[in-house]
Motif scaffolding. Structure first.
Motif, PDB file in Angstrom:
ATOM      1  N   SER A 141       0.815  -1.216   0.000  1.00  0.00           N
ATOM      2  CA  SER A 141       0.000   0.000   0.000  1.00  0.00           C
ATOM      3  C   SER A 141       0.849   1.267   0.000  1.00  0.00           C
ATOM      4  O   SER A 141       0.518   2.253  -0.664  1.00  0.00           O
ATOM      5  N   LYS A 151      -4.696   0.199  -6.685  1.00  0.00           N
ATOM      6  CA  LYS A 151      -4.873   0.018  -5.241  1.00  0.00           C
ATOM      7  C   LYS A 151      -6.323  -0.262  -4.881  1.00  0.00           C
ATOM      8  O   LYS A 151      -6.614  -1.090  -4.013  1.00  0.00           O
ATOM      9  N   LEU A 155      -6.089  -3.704  -2.849  1.00  0.00           N
ATOM     10  CA  LEU A 155      -6.035  -3.649  -1.386  1.00  0.00           C
ATOM     11  C   LEU A 155      -7.241  -4.317  -0.713  1.00  0.00           C
ATOM     12  O   LEU A 155      -7.065  -5.044   0.277  1.00  0.00           O
TER      13      LEU A 155
END
Length: 202
Positions: A141, A151, A155
């Motif tokens: 991250s 992301k 994530l």
């Protein structure tokens, strides 16, 4: 003579000694002790010099198979997925874009061997680091290796794979709130991703 094919074949042959195996033309994978992760290598072509020469710029990366499976299922990404990657030149001492020239009618083995040696020396440590799932899931991250729109897909899936579905849902809802009302390609693809994930959690 097909310079594109022959140059990539020469690279694949040189990289074989370092454990890389062709997946499809221009993409090689490096199997490891576990089937859940592989090294990833892309041989990107620059053809502006044809028919006299072709340039190859390698990109090294890591393929985490559980994350890849989730990205394919929910975000419709195409396999094999480099979950993290970096152009090789930026891992070398000059920290700049690098490419290797392959001349038509010339020796293709020499630049291929030089490219493979650079991958082993400078790309392999990158693979070793990011092949570790704990390192990847904890540090990716803040690594600046993922684009913002990457992301938002990656994530939440990392959190879900690690068993934290609550955090995964939080990240997805936050991104949905941010793009609410937007109709661009990214926003529409993310809405489909979120709907798929909510219907079929990991």
């Amino acid at each position: 003579m097909n310079l594109e094919k022959n140059s990539q074949d020469a690279c694949a042959s040189a990289l074989f000694r370092y454990g890389f195996r062709p997946k499809r033309r221009g993409i090689l994978l490096q199997p490891r002790d576990t089937a859940d992760v592989e090294g990833w290598l892309g041989l990107n072509l620059a053809t502006w010099g044809l028919p006299n020469t072709i340039q190859i710029n390698p990109v090294v990366g890591v393929r985490h198979v559980p994350l890849e499976n989730a990205l394919v299922a929910h975000a419709r990404w195409k396999t094999p997925v480099a979950c993290v990657s970096r152009p090789l030149g930026y891992l070398m001492p000059q920290n700049a874009f690098a490419q290797w020239a392959f001349p038509s009618g010339g020796d293709l083995a020499a630049p291929a061997e030089d490219l493979a040696t650079a991958v082993a020396e400078y790309g392999q440590p990158f693979i070793e680091k990011w092949a570790n799932w704990e390192t990847f899931s904890n540090d990716i991250s803040e690594s600046k290796l993922l684009l913002d729109n990457q992301k938002s897909f990656v994530l939440p899936l990392i959190s879900a794979i690690n068993g934290d579905r609550v955090h995964a849902n939080h990240l997805i809802r936050r991104e949905l709130d941010r793009i609410a009302g937007a109709s661009d390609v990214y926003s529409e693809s993310y809405q489909r991703f979120a709907e798929s994930f909510m219907k079929n959690p990991l």
